[in-house]
Each structure stands twice: as structure tokens, then as C-alpha cells.
Design a protein around this motif. Structure first.
Motif, PDB file in Angstrom:
ATOM      1  N   LEU A 194       0.345  -1.114  -0.020  1.00 28.64           N
ATOM      2  CA  LEU A 194       0.074  -0.290   0.020  1.00 28.64           C
ATOM      3  C   LEU A 194       0.967   1.403  -0.202  1.00 28.64           C
ATOM      4  O   LEU A 194       1.393   2.238  -0.385  1.00 28.64           O
ATOM      5  CB  LEU A 194      -0.778   0.213   1.086  1.00 28.64           C
ATOM      6  CG  LEU A 194      -1.923  -1.179   1.169  1.00 28.64           C
ATOM      7  CD1 LEU A 194      -2.143  -0.855   2.523  1.00 28.64           C
ATOM      8  CD2 LEU A 194      -3.660  -0.490   0.182  1.00 28.64           C
ATOM      9  N   LEU A 236      -1.903   6.888  -5.810  1.00 26.80           N
ATOM     10  CA  LEU A 236      -3.560   8.144  -4.668  1.00 26.80           C
ATOM     11  C   LEU A 236      -3.326   8.898  -4.498  1.00 26.80           C
ATOM     12  O   LEU A 236      -2.666  10.084  -4.676  1.00 26.80           O
ATOM     13  CB  LEU A 236      -2.864   6.992  -3.211  1.00 26.80           C
ATOM     14  CG  LEU A 236      -2.549   5.162  -3.685  1.00 26.80           C
ATOM     15  CD1 LEU A 236      -2.515   4.926  -2.741  1.00 26.80           C
ATOM     16  CD2 LEU A 236      -4.015   4.613  -4.678  1.00 26.80           C
ATOM     17  N   TRP A 276      -4.302   5.901   2.180  1.00 28.85           N
ATOM     18  CA  TRP A 276      -4.333   4.741   2.393  1.00 28.85           C
ATOM     19  C   TRP A 276      -5.482   3.895   3.893  1.00 28.85           C
ATOM     20  O   TRP A 276      -4.486   4.831   4.965  1.00 28.85           O
ATOM     21  CB  TRP A 276      -3.903   2.978   1.482  1.00 28.85           C
ATOM     22  CG  TRP A 276      -2.592   3.084   2.304  1.00 28.85           C
ATOM     23  CD1 TRP A 276      -1.149   3.427   1.980  1.00 28.85           C
ATOM     24  CD2 TRP A 276      -1.829   2.620   3.774  1.00 28.85           C
ATOM     25  NE1 TRP A 276      -0.185   3.319   3.039  1.00 28.85           N
ATOM     26  CE2 TRP A 276      -0.566   3.305   3.874  1.00 28.85           C
ATOM     27  CE3 TRP A 276      -2.755   1.739   4.855  1.00 28.85           C
ATOM     28  CZ2 TRP A 276       0.014   2.377   5.125  1.00 28.85           C
ATOM     29  CZ3 TRP A 276      -1.380   1.394   5.799  1.00 28.85           C
ATOM     30  CH2 TRP A 276      -0.832   1.904   6.012  1.00 28.85           C
ATOM     31  N   GLY A 288      -7.022   1.886  -0.489  1.00 31.55           N
ATOM     32  CA  GLY A 288      -6.214   3.847  -1.353  1.00 31.55           C
ATOM     33  C   GLY A 288      -7.296   3.944  -2.382  1.00 31.55           C
ATOM     34  O   GLY A 288      -7.554   3.513  -3.427  1.00 31.55           O
TER      35      GLY A 288
END
Length: 349
Positions: free
Chosen positions: A96, A105, A128, A270
Motif C-alpha cells: 500500500l 493514490l 490508504w 486507497g
């Protein structure tokens, strides 16, 4: 008169065509908005059930695009602003964080989401958030191992366990993060000693996933295995009677309770940087981390919920509270390269 009549008819036709076009465009726009695209590296059946429940409640359709985390991040990067990705869903804090560092993201601003997920299971900048956690523990044969014999991950490298240890391969993300946590806690030298000791005590060369290690214990190929907790839960509730029988013969031990604690990791989400359906994506994120969504998820996956209000399966409740490693989940990815090099040096296949 004839010219005026034709003019009126033309005007009516124009207005009718225009109105139909606008209506269809509105419907098309409305339909387009009623969707959320999830790029997921998780492959659990329960996820589909949770998504169906979300659609039932909201009318928003969930489309899944599956692949490895690396493939999905690369695709989102490549497609840029044209990407259809709304949510990125993956396993492992390091993965992540890799997505965050790769620029695919954006921060999640939902106050509901932030209330649902404790800070320890979120990125500090909210790129996230976790949806579930799992612990990598020692699983043992109840008929051949007294749990009083068990203590720490490190003890599995002692002479007592020679030829008795089972674990999956060095390519496993779970093992890479486990070793990464040892590097962070004790340094690279001690982490390598541990890996070398495990290789020395293996009952066979690493093969198969965590479920295969449980089956190998049942077949008396080895006596203990390092596995993720949720596999035992899933096997205990399996439609396959053989898996249920195997699960009944296995015990779960949370190691290092007097020292550094049991290793933890997460599954998380995310928000994609150029999400075309941002509002719907955040609604899904809120549902996934809500009491209802978390209860449904954990009852099917046997992962631990991140929302304390969720209702866990009895097996997880019976395991009780346990000490967890004081490790920053996001930092695990920083040590994956070192972990891979250690595995190679010690001959962990």
C-alpha cells in the motif's frame, strides 16, 4: 402558410430531438455515476459478497479489475488521467505504501472512514486505510506438540525443532514482510540468523501456500508451521470435510508474547488519484470499514476487523487479545529488498 407550417414542424422536430438527446445524455451520465471500479489484488470470495451487499444498499455497481498489486499500480500509472480506477485494494502495508509512493493514490478525506479506522491501521497522510488485519503465527499439531513447548519465532531455530518446521517459499509476500519486521526490530544480522535457522530446521523444502502447510502437518510431514491466522478460520468453516477435520487437529499459538509480540499485517484500500467516481468510491470505502461491512467481511474471511464495533467469529474471539509487534506497517516495504537478499543468501527457496 405552407412555409410557416414547415417552419413550425422543423422547430418541433428540432426541439424533440434536442430534448431526447438531453434525456439520454442525462440517463447515460446517471448510469455512469452509479458505478465504482475496484482494482484489486485480493482474491477472496467474501469480497464479492461484501460488494453485492453494498450494491444492494446503494444501487452502485462494483466492477472488479484483478491482478497483482504491481500490475495494477503499473496500469494506473500508465493510463494516468484516463484511468478508470476508483479504489486500489491490496494486501500488505508495504504494498500500500508502494502505491502511495508511486503516485497513483490521493488522500481520502472522508470523516466517516477516519472514524472507522484507528490511526495505527492508516497511512499518516490518509492515502490508504486498512480494512482487515491478520497475524502470522505458529500453527501446531495438537497430538504431537504441547503448546507449553512454544514461545517465540526465534525458538523455532533451536535444535528441538530440527526437521519439524514448515513454511512457504521466500517469494511469499507474507514471509518477506515477516522477515522485514525482524530487520526493523532487531537488525539485519539477527534477521539473517533467524532465516538461516529456519532453513536448517525445515522438514521439507518450501512449497505451496499456507493451507498446504496445514495439510502437511496433518500428513505428519512436519509438526509446526508459520501461517496467517485466517487460514485456520477458513479451513474450519470450509465446505470440504477434509479441511474441517484438519483444522480441528491444529492449534494456534501467538508467539513472542513476552518479547516483541506477534507479527501483524493488513489488507487495505486507497483512493485512485484520478478516480472518475470519487464520491461513490468513498461510499464504498466507508461501507467496507463500517460496523456492518466489517462484520460481513470478517465473518467470511476470518481476518481481524479494523473497526472495533464489528462482530468477529467465535474462533477469533476465543483467541483473545494478544501482544502485537510495535512495527510501522507502512515501513515493511522498505525492508523487502533486504529480506529477499537474506533469503537468497541462506538458501531459503
Amino acid at each position: 402558410m405552407k412555409r410557416r407550417f414547415l417552419l413550425v414542424v422543423s422547430l418541433i422536430l428540432f426541439l424533440t430531438t434536442f430534448l431526447l438527446y438531453e434525456m439520454n445524455r442525462g440517463k447515460s451520465s446517471e448510469n455512469k455515476q452509479q458505478v465504482v471500479n475496484v482494482f484489486t489484488a485480493r482474491h477472496y470470495q467474501i469480497d464479492n459478497e461484501v460488494f453485492r451487499e453494498f450494491t444492494k444498499r446503494t444501487g452502485i455497481q462494483v466492477n472488479e479489475v484483478k491482478g497483482t498489486a504491481e500490475e495494477l499500480v503499473e496500469r494506473i500509472q500508465r493510463e494516468g488521467k484516463a484511468s478508470s480506477a476508483d479504489l486500489f485494494l491490496a494486501v500488505d502495508g508495504g504494498v500500500l505504501n508502494f502505491a502511495k509512493q508511486s503516485g497513483v493514490l490521493q488522500p481520502m478525506t472522508s470523516e466517516t472512514l477516519l472514524r472507522n479506522v484507528p490511526a495505527e491501521w492508516r497511512d499518516p497522510d490518509n492515502y490508504w486505510a486498512g480494512i482487515a488485519t491478520r497475524s502470522r503465527v505458529i500453527v501446531y499439531a495438537k497430538d504431537r506438540v504441547d503448546p507449553d513447548e512454544l514461545s517465540t519465532y526465534e525458538d523455532l531455530t533451536s535444535e528441538q525443532w530440527k526437521g519439524r518446521v514448515l513454511i512457504r517459499s521466500a517469494s511469499s509476500l507474507y514471509n518477506q514482510s515477516l522477515l522485514a519486521s525482524f530487520i526493523e526490530l532487531s537488525g539485519e544480522v539477527e534477521a539473517e540468523k533467524w532465516a538461516e535457522g529456519i532453513v536448517r530446521n525445515l522438514s521439507r523444502e518450501p512449497e505451496g501456500g499456507d493451507r498446504a502447510q496445514a495439510m502437511a502437518i496433518a500428513a505428519k510431514i512436519g509438526d509446526v508451521a508459520i501461517m496467517n491466522t485466517y487460514y485456520i478460520g477458513q479451513m474450519s468453516a470450509s465446505l470440504d470435510p477434509e479441511e474441517r477435520e484438519i483444522a480441528e487437529k491444529l492449534g494456534v499459538f501467538f508467539p513472542n508474547q513476552q518479547t516483541t509480540g506477534a507479527h501483524m499485517n493488513i489488507s487495505g484500500i486507497g483512493l485512485a488519484k484520478y478516480s472518475p467516481n470519487k464520491d461513490h468510491a468513498l461510499k464504498l470505502a466507508e461501507f467496507l470499514t463500517s460496523r456492518e461491512g466489517q462484520t460481513l467481511l470478517t465473518q467470511g474471511s476470518y481476518e481481524f476487523p479494523v473497526n472495533d464495533e464489528a462482530d468477529m467469529p467465535e474462533m477469533l474471539k476465543n483467541w483473545g487479545n494478544f501482544k502485537q509487534q510495535p512495527v510501522d506497517i507502512a515501513s515493511l516495504g522498505h525492508f523487502h529488498k533486504q529480506a529477499t537478499e537474506i533469503f537468497e543468501r541462506v538458501g531459503w527457496k
